[in-house]
Design a protein around this motif. Structure first.
Motif, PDB file in Angstrom:
ATOM      1  N   LEU A  40    -138.125  58.993-136.900  1.00  0.00           N
ATOM      2  CA  LEU A  40    -139.115  58.595-138.007  1.00  0.00           C
ATOM      3  C   LEU A  40    -138.658  58.427-139.474  1.00  0.00           C
ATOM      4  O   LEU A  40    -138.875  57.759-140.108  1.00  0.00           O
ATOM      5  N   ALA A  41    -137.722  59.379-139.661  1.00  0.00           N
ATOM      6  CA  ALA A  41    -137.239  59.475-141.007  1.00  0.00           C
ATOM      7  C   ALA A  41    -136.215  58.025-141.296  1.00  0.00           C
ATOM      8  O   ALA A  41    -136.409  57.381-142.254  1.00  0.00           O
ATOM      9  N   GLY A  42    -135.895  57.537-140.212  1.00  0.00           N
ATOM     10  CA  GLY A  42    -135.162  56.258-140.345  1.00  0.00           C
ATOM     11  C   GLY A  42    -135.823  55.309-140.671  1.00  0.00           C
ATOM     12  O   GLY A  42    -135.582  54.345-141.231  1.00  0.00           O
ATOM     13  N   LEU A  43    -137.109  55.049-139.706  1.00  0.00           N
ATOM     14  CA  LEU A  43    -138.055  54.285-140.045  1.00  0.00           C
ATOM     15  C   LEU A  43    -138.697  54.173-141.482  1.00  0.00           C
ATOM     16  O   LEU A  43    -138.763  53.068-142.139  1.00  0.00           O
ATOM     17  N   VAL A  44    -139.019  55.316-141.794  1.00  0.00           N
ATOM     18  CA  VAL A  44    -139.497  55.287-143.419  1.00  0.00           C
ATOM     19  C   VAL A  44    -138.616  54.813-144.321  1.00  0.00           C
ATOM     20  O   VAL A  44    -138.829  54.419-145.382  1.00  0.00           O
ATOM     21  N   GLN A  45    -137.253  55.386-144.211  1.00  0.00           N
ATOM     22  CA  GLN A  45    -136.016  54.854-145.130  1.00  0.00           C
ATOM     23  C   GLN A  45    -136.064  53.469-144.835  1.00  0.00           C
ATOM     24  O   GLN A  45    -135.726  52.905-146.030  1.00  0.00           O
ATOM     25  N   ALA A  46    -136.230  52.830-143.864  1.00  0.00           N
ATOM     26  CA  ALA A  46    -136.143  51.288-143.664  1.00  0.00           C
ATOM     27  C   ALA A  46    -137.146  50.772-144.543  1.00  0.00           C
ATOM     28  O   ALA A  46    -136.977  49.824-145.480  1.00  0.00           O
ATOM     29  N   LEU A  47    -138.424  50.960-144.284  1.00  0.00           N
ATOM     30  CA  LEU A  47    -139.378  50.636-145.004  1.00  0.00           C
ATOM     31  C   LEU A  47    -139.494  50.872-146.612  1.00  0.00           C
ATOM     32  O   LEU A  47    -139.776  49.965-147.491  1.00  0.00           O
ATOM     33  N   ALA A  48    -139.100  51.963-146.833  1.00  0.00           N
ATOM     34  CA  ALA A  48    -138.998  52.290-148.238  1.00  0.00           C
ATOM     35  C   ALA A  48    -137.929  51.235-149.089  1.00  0.00           C
ATOM     36  O   ALA A  48    -138.062  51.332-150.340  1.00  0.00           O
ATOM     37  N   GLY A  49    -136.892  50.793-148.285  1.00  0.00           N
ATOM     38  CA  GLY A  49    -135.839  50.294-149.194  1.00  0.00           C
ATOM     39  C   GLY A  49    -136.136  48.756-148.984  1.00  0.00           C
ATOM     40  O   GLY A  49    -135.163  47.829-149.693  1.00  0.00           O
ATOM     41  N   LEU A  50    -137.177  48.079-148.726  1.00  0.00           N
ATOM     42  CA  LEU A  50    -137.464  46.709-148.783  1.00  0.00           C
ATOM     43  C   LEU A  50    -137.724  46.231-150.036  1.00  0.00           C
ATOM     44  O   LEU A  50    -138.388  47.214-150.896  1.00  0.00           O
ATOM     45  N   ASP A  51    -137.495  45.148-150.592  1.00  0.00           N
ATOM     46  CA  ASP A  51    -137.751  44.418-151.836  1.00  0.00           C
ATOM     47  C   ASP A  51    -139.260  44.670-151.969  1.00  0.00           C
ATOM     48  O   ASP A  51    -139.656  44.332-153.382  1.00  0.00           O
ATOM     49  N   LEU A  52    -140.148  44.191-151.068  1.00  0.00           N
ATOM     50  CA  LEU A  52    -141.427  44.093-151.409  1.00  0.00           C
ATOM     51  C   LEU A  52    -142.266  45.333-151.016  1.00  0.00           C
ATOM     52  O   LEU A  52    -141.796  46.288-150.300  1.00  0.00           O
ATOM     53  N   PRO A  53    -143.387  45.712-151.989  1.00  0.00           N
ATOM     54  CA  PRO A  53    -144.165  46.899-151.620  1.00  0.00           C
ATOM     55  C   PRO A  53    -144.821  47.013-150.375  1.00  0.00           C
ATOM     56  O   PRO A  53    -145.010  45.777-149.818  1.00  0.00           O
ATOM     57  N   VAL A  54    -144.913  48.281-149.635  1.00  0.00           N
ATOM     58  CA  VAL A  54    -145.371  48.228-148.409  1.00  0.00           C
ATOM     59  C   VAL A  54    -146.704  49.192-148.332  1.00  0.00           C
ATOM     60  O   VAL A  54    -146.573  50.260-148.704  1.00  0.00           O
ATOM     61  N   ALA A  55    -147.814  48.465-147.907  1.00  0.00           N
ATOM     62  CA  ALA A  55    -148.967  49.110-147.710  1.00  0.00           C
ATOM     63  C   ALA A  55    -149.294  50.001-146.485  1.00  0.00           C
ATOM     64  O   ALA A  55    -149.427  49.314-145.423  1.00  0.00           O
ATOM     65  N   LEU A  56    -148.638  51.314-146.404  1.00  0.00           N
ATOM     66  CA  LEU A  56    -148.605  51.758-145.224  1.00  0.00           C
ATOM     67  C   LEU A  56    -149.924  52.461-144.868  1.00  0.00           C
ATOM     68  O   LEU A  56    -150.306  53.589-145.340  1.00  0.00           O
ATOM     69  N   LEU A  57    -150.699  51.993-143.933  1.00  0.00           N
ATOM     70  CA  LEU A  57    -152.046  52.531-143.426  1.00  0.00           C
ATOM     71  C   LEU A  57    -151.809  53.712-142.537  1.00  0.00           C
ATOM     72  O   LEU A  57    -151.763  53.164-141.260  1.00  0.00           O
ATOM     73  N   ALA A  58    -151.989  54.767-142.974  1.00  0.00           N
ATOM     74  CA  ALA A  58    -151.295  56.272-141.995  1.00  0.00           C
ATOM     75  C   ALA A  58    -152.413  56.310-141.040  1.00  0.00           C
ATOM     76  O   ALA A  58    -153.451  57.162-141.559  1.00  0.00           O
ATOM     77  N   HIS A  59    -151.971  56.293-139.959  1.00  0.00           N
ATOM     78  CA  HIS A  59    -152.783  56.741-138.786  1.00  0.00           C
ATOM     79  C   HIS A  59    -152.569  58.321-138.961  1.00  0.00           C
ATOM     80  O   HIS A  59    -151.553  58.874-139.414  1.00  0.00           O
ATOM     81  N   PRO A  60    -153.895  59.178-138.398  1.00  0.00           N
ATOM     82  CA  PRO A  60    -153.628  60.576-138.566  1.00  0.00           C
ATOM     83  C   PRO A  60    -152.488  61.064-137.763  1.00  0.00           C
ATOM     84  O   PRO A  60    -151.814  62.158-138.337  1.00  0.00           O
ATOM     85  N   ARG A  61    -152.088  60.594-136.756  1.00  0.00           N
ATOM     86  CA  ARG A  61    -150.911  60.785-135.903  1.00  0.00           C
ATOM     87  C   ARG A  61    -149.584  60.839-136.939  1.00  0.00           C
ATOM     88  O   ARG A  61    -148.668  61.836-136.802  1.00  0.00           O
ATOM     89  N   LEU A  62    -149.574  59.753-137.520  1.00  0.00           N
ATOM     90  CA  LEU A  62    -148.417  59.664-138.575  1.00  0.00           C
ATOM     91  C   LEU A  62    -148.302  60.635-139.473  1.00  0.00           C
ATOM     92  O   LEU A  62    -147.513  61.344-139.760  1.00  0.00           O
ATOM     93  N   LEU A  63    -149.493  61.024-140.174  1.00  0.00           N
ATOM     94  CA  LEU A  63    -149.680  62.023-141.100  1.00  0.00           C
ATOM     95  C   LEU A  63    -149.085  63.201-140.806  1.00  0.00           C
ATOM     96  O   LEU A  63    -148.499  64.040-141.180  1.00  0.00           O
ATOM     97  N   ALA A  64    -149.733  63.714-139.481  1.00  0.00           N
ATOM     98  CA  ALA A  64    -149.553  64.793-138.820  1.00  0.00           C
ATOM     99  C   ALA A  64    -148.142  64.928-138.484  1.00  0.00           C
ATOM    100  O   ALA A  64    -147.583  66.355-138.840  1.00  0.00           O
ATOM    101  N   ARG A  65    -147.401  64.211-138.088  1.00  0.00           N
ATOM    102  CA  ARG A  65    -145.703  64.288-137.418  1.00  0.00           C
ATOM    103  C   ARG A  65    -145.217  64.207-138.750  1.00  0.00           C
ATOM    104  O   ARG A  65    -144.160  64.921-138.711  1.00  0.00           O
ATOM    105  N   ALA A  66    -145.520  63.436-139.947  1.00  0.00           N
ATOM    106  CA  ALA A  66    -144.639  63.536-140.941  1.00  0.00           C
ATOM    107  C   ALA A  66    -144.598  64.704-141.474  1.00  0.00           C
ATOM    108  O   ALA A  66    -143.542  65.380-142.011  1.00  0.00           O
ATOM    109  N   GLU A  67    -145.741  65.490-141.797  1.00  0.00           N
ATOM    110  CA  GLU A  67    -145.968  66.926-142.353  1.00  0.00           C
ATOM    111  C   GLU A  67    -145.084  67.919-141.549  1.00  0.00           C
ATOM    112  O   GLU A  67    -144.329  68.726-141.993  1.00  0.00           O
TER     113      GLU A  67
END
Length: 361
Positions: A218-245
């Motif tokens: 998960l950390a690797g995927l978030v880092q990959a998204l964060a490094g893109l030249d375009l802004p990313v609208a991450l529509l966060a599923h409750p599962r994603l929020l829970a796992r990230a926390e």
């Protein structure tokens, strides 16, 4: 004819919308059972109101749990519902725990089962969805296949006699909502703060266990998204929020702007306004294809193989392995190739009702 539809998760509610509309114009009785597998309002309630689906006749309210616990609760709760209703068909949708539980409960009571979206295969047995769809197909009496590829899979598995090619009901609802959005009949989507609706941006969702349960992954995927030249609208599923926390991973970093899941019309509008999509969702892959936006899928496989043709969908199981090529792939423009209509003409739901009526005992 009486048909009981069993739904419980966001993708099933989207599929239910055209089915409910198709039943509304007939003398048949359509009973809607909501298992409560997705109980978050963003993943359930807004779809009933936003897509004009009738309120459920029965709401089981099973909530969350492990796969075994959740499936068992749904199964136990459905038994008395089916016994009381005695429908001609139980109609189950897609590949969730609600799908499998609905099929098992019905077949144990000798009630015919029809499986909508039958025959899809990822051939990845690590995915719980793959087990659900395979087991449901082999238990069901009628397999409502969305594509010719799905028909081929079912034929290979010896299920051709139970199979009917009806098209994909997601096309019905997606194209209807697309046209309504273009006519200005829906408000602008509530994009995450910091996303300019008039500027280039990417829409992203992540929720599958293979992508969210391993902290390093998960950390690797978030880092990959964060490094893109375009802004990313991450529509966060409750599962994603829970796992990230749980894992101490900050989602809002780099170009990522975190927002809530959108109602279906809002999601369609967000994709239409976007430069492209990055996701691990089967449904969103197909919606991007139907809406003419390039999709990058963070998985090694897809059930919707037609989306890969012409470069509309590219599978990237590991962004880090691509190195600098990752940004080029994720932000690529839409290809100039024709998409065709592999998922049907937008009238699949009508055919579903017709086939159910023709094959009712």
């Amino acid at each position: 004819m009486k048909v009981v539809s069993v739904v419980g998760a966001r993708p099933q509610l989207v599929k239910l919308a055209p089915i409910a509309a198709a039943f509304a114009g007939t003398p048949h009785q359509h009973v809607i059972v909501h298992t409560g597998q997705h109980y978050d309002a963003d993943l359930s309630d807004v779809f009933f109101s936003g897509l004009g689906i009738p309120d459920p006749d029965v709401h089981l309210g099973v909530g969350s749990g492990t796969h075994g616990v959740q499936t068992g609760r749904i199964l136990a709760a459905l038994d008395p519902v089916f016994a009381a209703e005695q429908p001609d068909w139980v109609l189950v949708y897609g590949d969730t725990n609600s799908t499998l539980a609905g099929a098992v409960s019905a077949v144990k009571q000798h009630i015919p089962v029809a499986h909508l979206e039958a025959g899809l295969r990822s051939f990845n047995r690590r995915m719980p969805e793959e087990h659900n769809r395979v087991l449901t197909d082999h238990a069901a009496d009628l397999l409502l296949a969305p594509t010719e590829e799905a028909v081929r899979h079912l034929t290979t598995e010896g299920l051709a006699e139970r199979t009917a090619l009806v098209g994909d009901v997601m096309v019905d609802v997606c194209l209807r909502i697309r046209d309504a959005v273009r006519r200005g009949e829906h408000p602008a989507p509530a994009l995450p703060e910091g996303i300019d609706p008039n500027g280039p941006y990417l829409v992203s969702t992540l929720h599958r266990p293979d992508n969210t349960d391993d902290p390093e992954r998960l950390a690797g995927l978030v880092q990959a998204l964060a490094g893109l030249d375009l802004p990313v609208a991450l529509l966060a599923h409750p599962r994603l929020l829970a796992r990230a926390e749980e894992q101490g991973i900050k989602l809002a970093q780099g170009g990522i702007r975190v927002g809530r899941p959108l109602p279906y019309a809002g999601l369609v509008a967000a994709v239409l306004g976007s430069h492209g999509v990055i996701t691990d969702s089967g449904g969103l892959q197909k919606e991007a294809y139907l809406l003419g936006r390039p999709c990058t899928t963070l998985r090694p496989e897809t059930e919707w193989v037609e989306t890969i043709e012409g470069g509309w969908n590219v599978l990237v199981p590991d962004p880090a392995a691509l190195g600098a090529q990752w940004a080029t792939t994720a932000t690529r423009p839409a290809p100039g190739t024709e998409r065709g209509t592999p998922y049907g003409d937008g009238h699949a739901a009508e055919r579903v009702v017709q086939v159910l009526a023709e094959r009712a005992a």
